[in-house]
Design an enzyme around this catalytic site. Structure first.
Site, PDB file in Angstrom:
ATOM      1  N   GLU A 143     -11.881 -13.280   3.081  1.00 52.81           N
ATOM      2  CA  GLU A 143     -11.498 -12.750   4.389  1.00 52.81           C
ATOM      3  C   GLU A 143     -12.670 -12.195   5.195  1.00 52.81           C
ATOM      4  OE1 GLU A 143      -8.259  -9.997   3.928  1.00 52.81           O
ATOM      5  OE2 GLU A 143      -6.883 -11.546   3.248  1.00 52.81           O
ATOM      6  N   GLU A 149      -3.587 -15.870  -1.285  1.00 55.37           N
ATOM      7  CA  GLU A 149      -2.849 -14.601  -1.307  1.00 55.37           C
ATOM      8  C   GLU A 149      -1.603 -14.723  -0.458  1.00 55.37           C
ATOM      9  OE1 GLU A 149      -4.943 -11.033  -0.089  1.00 55.37           O
ATOM     10  OE2 GLU A 149      -6.744 -11.621  -1.217  1.00 55.37           O
TER      11      GLU A 149
HETATM   12  C1  PNW Z   1      -5.938  -8.685   2.082  1.00 59.46           C
HETATM   13  N1  PNW Z   1      -4.660  -7.305   8.248  1.00 59.46           N
HETATM   14  O1  PNW Z   1      -6.295  -7.727   3.026  1.00 59.46           O
HETATM   15  C2  PNW Z   1      -6.956  -8.519   0.976  1.00 59.46           C
HETATM   16  O2  PNW Z   1      -7.604  -9.717   0.611  1.00 59.46           O
HETATM   17  C3  PNW Z   1      -6.436  -7.822  -0.227  1.00 59.46           C
HETATM   18  O3  PNW Z   1      -7.505  -7.245  -0.926  1.00 59.46           O
HETATM   19  C4  PNW Z   1      -5.386  -6.819   0.179  1.00 59.46           C
HETATM   20  O4  PNW Z   1      -4.999  -5.984  -0.866  1.00 59.46           O
HETATM   21  C5  PNW Z   1      -4.211  -7.620   0.726  1.00 59.46           C
HETATM   22  O5  PNW Z   1      -4.604  -8.494   1.757  1.00 59.46           O
HETATM   23  C6  PNW Z   1      -3.065  -6.743   1.229  1.00 59.46           C
HETATM   24  O6  PNW Z   1      -3.470  -5.994   2.329  1.00 59.46           O
HETATM   25  C7  PNW Z   1      -5.821  -7.680   4.300  1.00 59.46           C
HETATM   26  O7  PNW Z   1      -4.643  -6.165   8.764  1.00 59.46           O
HETATM   27  C8  PNW Z   1      -5.940  -6.474   4.955  1.00 59.46           C
HETATM   28  O8  PNW Z   1      -4.316  -8.301   8.887  1.00 59.46           O
HETATM   29  C9  PNW Z   1      -5.555  -6.346   6.249  1.00 59.46           C
HETATM   30  C10 PNW Z   1      -5.042  -7.444   6.918  1.00 59.46           C
HETATM   31  C11 PNW Z   1      -4.920  -8.674   6.287  1.00 59.46           C
HETATM   32  C12 PNW Z   1      -5.304  -8.779   4.955  1.00 59.46           C
END
Ligand code: PNW
Length: 450
Positions: free
Chosen positions: A171, A356
């Site tokens: 990401e 994911e």
């Molecule tokens: C992902 N958003 O994070 C990460 O890859 C993981 O480590 C995390 O635990 C998981 O998703 C759940 O949050 C994100 O705000 C964090 O769009 C924020 C966003 C998307 C993915």
């Protein structure tokens, strides 16, 4: 109770990879052990006001000490694959020399997984930049891309043959936007100019690292993991419709275009960010656009937006929709939609793995059981969306649930539970939730099928 997977679904195919995912800082703990250096997340989480309740990853799920039991746990779910990340500050010292103890941890873990017949998907960078590199400018410093390539070179020499799927970055959108654009994540800056600078150096690091992985571990498959966003509008004006397009341009094309088209999307800089530009040097885009063996897609939710009256977009949350513990809308249609849209937009889209997908619920252990019905329905509907995309011709080859177990959910600390296995942080006791049992039973059934 079981997952209601139709008999002709792609999920029954034994070559469709089903797995569970985690990341180093979110589960390992042992932040000071065996020569591990501090990372930007140690610094950020120790800064008052940055993480809910002041939680840190110092102990997390204590996976660094409990990994043998955790491998048994993973194997008990019958999954085909496990996605994990390597903590860069655990495996290299500040002079770039290998840390044998840290490397041995990952080698032992990967061997134990492979002994159980579990395929391994390893991400090199899931946000835990060594603090000494941050002190030298972090991702704003072009040199960090070259240090990342050195790290990829070392890891792929040390772990060659033990990794089925390498991902360079997890990401980069989050690293750039939340790290440098909104400040919600480490290192906590808030500037669109900086976000663009950081993104470009992240992607350059990706391209340089990819070349190192190809050199040292030719038999493995190599890719990158991107979070993608579905943006729609309930507004009626042309400006609202453009706002939804700009949302997707910012979340998806910003990163997919340089990777798959060899250029950054001009409209993004003309309309949304006049004045910002990634610091591209000659030759960079060829490095960034090197062919990938796969692309990992992380999908969570849809965002409703309207025009902000300033040429941009603003989120306007929809009323009356189902939401998770994160406040994220449950919207499986978005996953099928985006996969099909990417296939149409990028003729060279590589094979896709959903690296994911999952949701946070307020899960509690009751009478020895966690009944996470909302999560079971969520997984069911998203798996059906993946199947729909596959039928529409998208080459999607796997799906990883986020997450194997409850863990440190970044700015939300331990208060958001994404696991299909419950973790009692006081005792580190792991209790599979009902969703975990359904995964295990479905995969046992699949094994029995001819
Ligand atoms: C992902 N958003 O994070 C990460 O890859 C993981 O480590 C995390 O635990 C998981 O998703 C759940 O949050 C994100 O705000 C964090 O769009 C924020 C966003 C998307 C993915």
């Amino acid at each position: 109770e079981t997952f209601d997977v139709p008999a002709d679904s792609i999920l029954w195919r034994k070559d469709f990879l089903l797995g569970v995912a985690t990341a180093a800082y979110q589960i390992e703990g042992a932040a000071r052990e065996d020569g591990r250096l501090p990372s930007i997340w140690d610094t950020f989480s120790a800064t008052p006001g940055k993480v809910l309740h002041g939680d840190t990853g110092a102990i997390a799920c204590d996976h660094y000490h409990r990994w043998r039991d955790d491998v048994e746990l993973i194997a008990s779910l019958n999954v085909d694959a496990y996605r994990l990340s390597i903590a860069w500050p655990r495996v290299m010292d500040a002079a770039g020399r290998p840390n044998g103890k840290g490397i041995a941890f990952y080698r032992d873990l990967l061997r134990a997984l492979s002994d159980k017949g579990i395929r391994t998907s390893v991400t090199l960078y899931h946000w835990d930049l060594p603090q000494h590199l941050e002190d030298a400018g972090g991702w704003l410093n072009r040199d960090t891309a070259y240090r990342f390539a050195d790290y990829a070179d070392l890891m792929s020499r040390e772990l060659a043959g033990l990794v089925d799927y390498w991902s360079t970055l997890n990401e980069p959108w989050c690293s750039a936007m939340h790290g440098y654009g909104t400040g919600h994540h480490a290192p906590g800056h808030a500037s669109v100019i900086e976000a663009n600078r950081a993104l470009h150096h992240l992607l350059l690091g990706h391209g340089l690292a990819l070349a190192a992985l190809r050199r040292n571990d030719p038999a493995s498959r190599k890719g990158i993991v991107l979070n993608v966003g579905r943006g729609t509008t309930d507004g009626a004006s042309a400006a609202d419709r453009r706002a939804a397009e700009l949302f997707e341009l910012q979340h998806n094309d910003w990163i997919l275009d340089p990777l798959l088209k060899g250029s950054y999307p001009a409209a993004l800089y003309e309309e949304l960010w006049p004045g910002a530009q990634p610091p591209v040097r000659e030759g960079d885009l060829a490095i960034i656009g090197a062919p990938l063996d796969f692309i990992g897609i992380n999908y969570y939710f849809r965002t409703n937006v309207r025009a902000d009256g300033n040429g941009g977009y603003v989120e306007v949350p929809l009323e009356g929709v189902e939401r998770t513990q994160m406040g994220w809308e449950v919207y499986p249609e978005g996953l099928a939609h985006l996969l099909i849209a990417f296939r149409d937009q990028y003729p060279n889209l590589p094979p896709v793995y959903i690296t994911e997908n999952g949701m946070a619920c307020d899960d509690e252990v009751c009478g020895g059981e966690v009944v996470d019905g909302q999560r079971i329905a969520f997984l069911n509907r998203h798996l059906a969306a993946v199947d729909r995309a596959a039928r529409a011709g998208v080459d999607v080859r796997g799906y990883f649930i986020w997450s194997l177990m409850d863990n440190f959910e970044w700015a939300f600390g331990y208060e958001r539970r994404f696991g299909i296995v419950h973790v009692d942080y006081a005792t580190q006791r792991r209790t599979p939730k009902r969703s975990a049992r359904l995964v295990r039973d479905f995969l046992a059934q699949r094994k029995e099928r001819p």
